[in-house]
Design a protein around this motif. Structure first.
Motif, short mmCIF file in Angstrom:
data_model
loop_
_atom_site.label_atom_id
_atom_site.label_comp_id
_atom_site.label_asym_id
_atom_site.label_seq_id
_atom_site.Cartn_x
_atom_site.Cartn_y
_atom_site.Cartn_z
N ALA A 47 54.40 -96.50 10.03
CA ALA A 47 55.21 -95.15 10.25
C ALA A 47 56.50 -95.23 11.08
CB ALA A 47 54.16 -94.00 10.72
N ASP A 48 56.17 -95.89 12.30
CA ASP A 48 57.26 -96.19 13.29
C ASP A 48 57.28 -97.50 14.00
OD1 ASP A 48 59.17 -95.81 15.04
OD2 ASP A 48 58.72 -93.80 15.50
N THR A 49 57.74 -98.35 13.19
CA THR A 49 57.54 -99.89 13.86
C THR A 49 58.50 -99.99 15.04
OG1 THR A 49 57.76 -100.61 11.55
CG2 THR A 49 58.14 -102.38 13.41
N THR A 50 59.61 -99.21 15.21
CA THR A 50 60.22 -99.41 16.44
C THR A 50 59.65 -98.91 17.60
OG1 THR A 50 62.38 -99.12 15.00
CG2 THR A 50 62.65 -98.71 17.41
N ALA A 51 58.95 -97.80 17.34
CA ALA A 51 58.46 -97.27 18.52
C ALA A 51 57.20 -98.04 18.94
CB ALA A 51 57.74 -95.92 18.25
N VAL A 52 56.56 -98.83 17.92
CA VAL A 52 55.28 -99.66 18.38
C VAL A 52 55.98 -100.95 19.23
CG1 VAL A 52 53.53 -101.21 17.67
CG2 VAL A 52 53.73 -99.11 16.63
N VAL A 53 56.92 -101.25 18.62
CA VAL A 53 57.69 -102.69 19.23
C VAL A 53 58.21 -102.29 20.41
CG1 VAL A 53 59.38 -104.01 19.06
CG2 VAL A 53 58.18 -103.63 17.12
N ALA A 54 58.58 -101.01 20.62
CA ALA A 54 59.27 -100.47 22.03
C ALA A 54 57.89 -100.35 23.01
CB ALA A 54 59.80 -99.24 22.13
N ALA A 55 56.88 -100.15 22.86
CA ALA A 55 55.80 -100.13 23.64
C ALA A 55 55.32 -101.18 23.85
CB ALA A 55 54.28 -99.30 22.92
N VAL A 56 55.37 -102.35 23.11
CA VAL A 56 54.89 -103.88 23.52
C VAL A 56 55.85 -104.17 24.54
CG1 VAL A 56 54.45 -105.99 22.58
CG2 VAL A 56 53.79 -103.95 21.40
N LEU A 57 57.19 -104.13 24.27
CA LEU A 57 58.25 -104.51 25.16
C LEU A 57 57.94 -103.90 26.52
CD1 LEU A 57 61.33 -104.29 22.82
CD2 LEU A 57 60.19 -106.43 23.74
N ALA A 58 57.67 -102.38 26.60
CA ALA A 58 57.43 -102.14 27.84
C ALA A 58 56.23 -102.79 28.73
CB ALA A 58 57.16 -100.64 27.81
N ALA A 59 55.26 -103.10 27.85
CA ALA A 59 54.11 -103.66 28.35
C ALA A 59 54.71 -105.16 29.00
CB ALA A 59 53.09 -103.87 27.59
N LEU A 60 55.66 -105.62 28.53
CA LEU A 60 56.03 -106.89 29.05
C LEU A 60 57.32 -106.92 29.88
CD1 LEU A 60 56.11 -108.69 25.35
CD2 LEU A 60 54.62 -109.24 27.11
N GLY A 61 57.41 -105.77 30.25
CA GLY A 61 58.45 -105.40 31.29
C GLY A 61 59.83 -105.71 30.72
N GLN A 62 60.10 -105.57 29.45
CA GLN A 62 61.30 -105.84 28.93
C GLN A 62 61.73 -104.28 28.58
OE1 GLN A 62 62.52 -108.71 28.63
NE2 GLN A 62 60.99 -109.39 29.78
N ASP A 63 63.12 -104.09 27.99
CA ASP A 63 63.89 -102.99 27.69
C ASP A 63 63.42 -102.31 26.64
OD1 ASP A 63 65.61 -101.01 27.48
OD2 ASP A 63 67.32 -102.07 27.66
N PRO A 64 62.64 -101.30 26.39
CA PRO A 64 62.30 -100.63 25.15
C PRO A 64 63.28 -100.46 24.23
CG PRO A 64 61.10 -99.77 27.03
CD PRO A 64 62.08 -100.53 27.44
N ALA A 65 64.37 -100.21 24.68
CA ALA A 65 65.63 -99.88 23.93
C ALA A 65 66.12 -100.93 23.05
CB ALA A 65 66.92 -99.38 24.70
#
Length: 267
Positions: free
Chosen positions: A216-234
């Motif tokens: 439904a929202d791939t971008t939002a899920v990827v952003a959450a994983v990036l945040a968990a890795l300390g990377q920029d969700p944007a």
């Protein structure tokens, strides 16, 4: 340990949406080069081939729909060299490492990790630790609709078509077979049960990704994983792949559910 993990491992079963997730993470440029680094069978050096998924199945009407297995041989490589190669290959320039592990690959990982020096243990958690270290984010991808997942898996093993849309023409060669879908449905359920039992046994609480949310929202899920890795969700991009589910898949699901009710097949 660092504030954020520098490695992540996507844990899943086949056709769960894990490829959509890892390819979208790869597209960020800051989330490693995630591949299935632990899938090669020692006797062939290849990933499991279609008939490998049906060992012990004797139904000729099913087997005739599968392509023949191709021979192969593993390249000689020490366990240490393989570990070093995987650690290099999975990194993006910022030092983040990404990979993917299916339950059927866990025994292979443990088998070759057993040859590493200075082992911390002989179980799966130790194998992961001895290859990747402790600094690992576990991301568990699940697909609640396992019948749809099994239908997708059955189509893919027939044609060896795993991504859309480039290979869509080859995928039209797949043929419906209730027995093939039923067998793979059981395989997938067993894998998912094994992951959940392992999380409990190892005391691991993974980051959970539901296929429905991912689709439904791939971008939002990827952003959450990036945040968990300390990377920029944007940096999360649009989906890197198209969904393969289509009208044909839906019709096969409906057909299978009718047959399952009539014949007592698993659902």
């Amino acid at each position: 340990m660092a504030e954020f993990p520098t490695k992540y491992l996507v844990l899943a079963s086949q056709r769960s949406g894990s490829t959509l997730l890892v390819e979208s993470l790869r597209a960020t440029g800051v989330a490693g080069e995630p591949e299935e680094y632990f899938q090669q069978l020692p006797e062939t050096g290849r990933a499991p081939q279609p008939r490998d998924w049906f060992a012990g199945v004797s139904d000729p009407s099913l087997l005739e729909l599968l392509p023949p297995s191709q021979p192969g041989a593993a390249e000689p490589e020490s366990a240490v060299d393989r570990r070093d190669r995987i650690l290099r290959a999975g990194c993006s320039p910022n030092g983040v490492w990404g990979g993917k592990l299916m339950w059927n690959q866990t025994a292979l990982l443990q088998q070759w990790a057993a040859e590493l020096p200075d082992r911390s243990g002989s179980d799966l958690r130790s194998a992961i630790r001895d290859v990747l270290g402790d600094d690992v984010l576990f991301v568990h991808v699940t697909r609640p609709d396992v019948v749809h997942q099994a239908v997708s898996f059955w189509r893919a093993v027939q044609t060896q078509t795993w991504r859309a849309p480039r290979e869509r023409r080859a995928d039209t060669k797949a043929r419906y077979h209730a027995g093939g879908i039923a067998h793979l449905l059981q395989v997938l359920r067993n894998q998912e049960r094994s992951w959940r039992e392992w999380f409990t046994e190892a005391g691991i609480t993974p980051m959970r990704v539901n296929y429905r949310d991912l689709a439904a929202d791939t971008t939002a899920v990827v952003a959450a994983v990036l945040a968990a890795l300390g990377q920029d969700p944007a940096l999360a991009p649009p989906p890197a792949l198209e969904r393969q589910a289509d009208v044909r898949s839906n019709s096969w699901v409906e057909r299978y559910l009718v047959e399952a009710m009539a014949k007592g097949l698993p659902v």
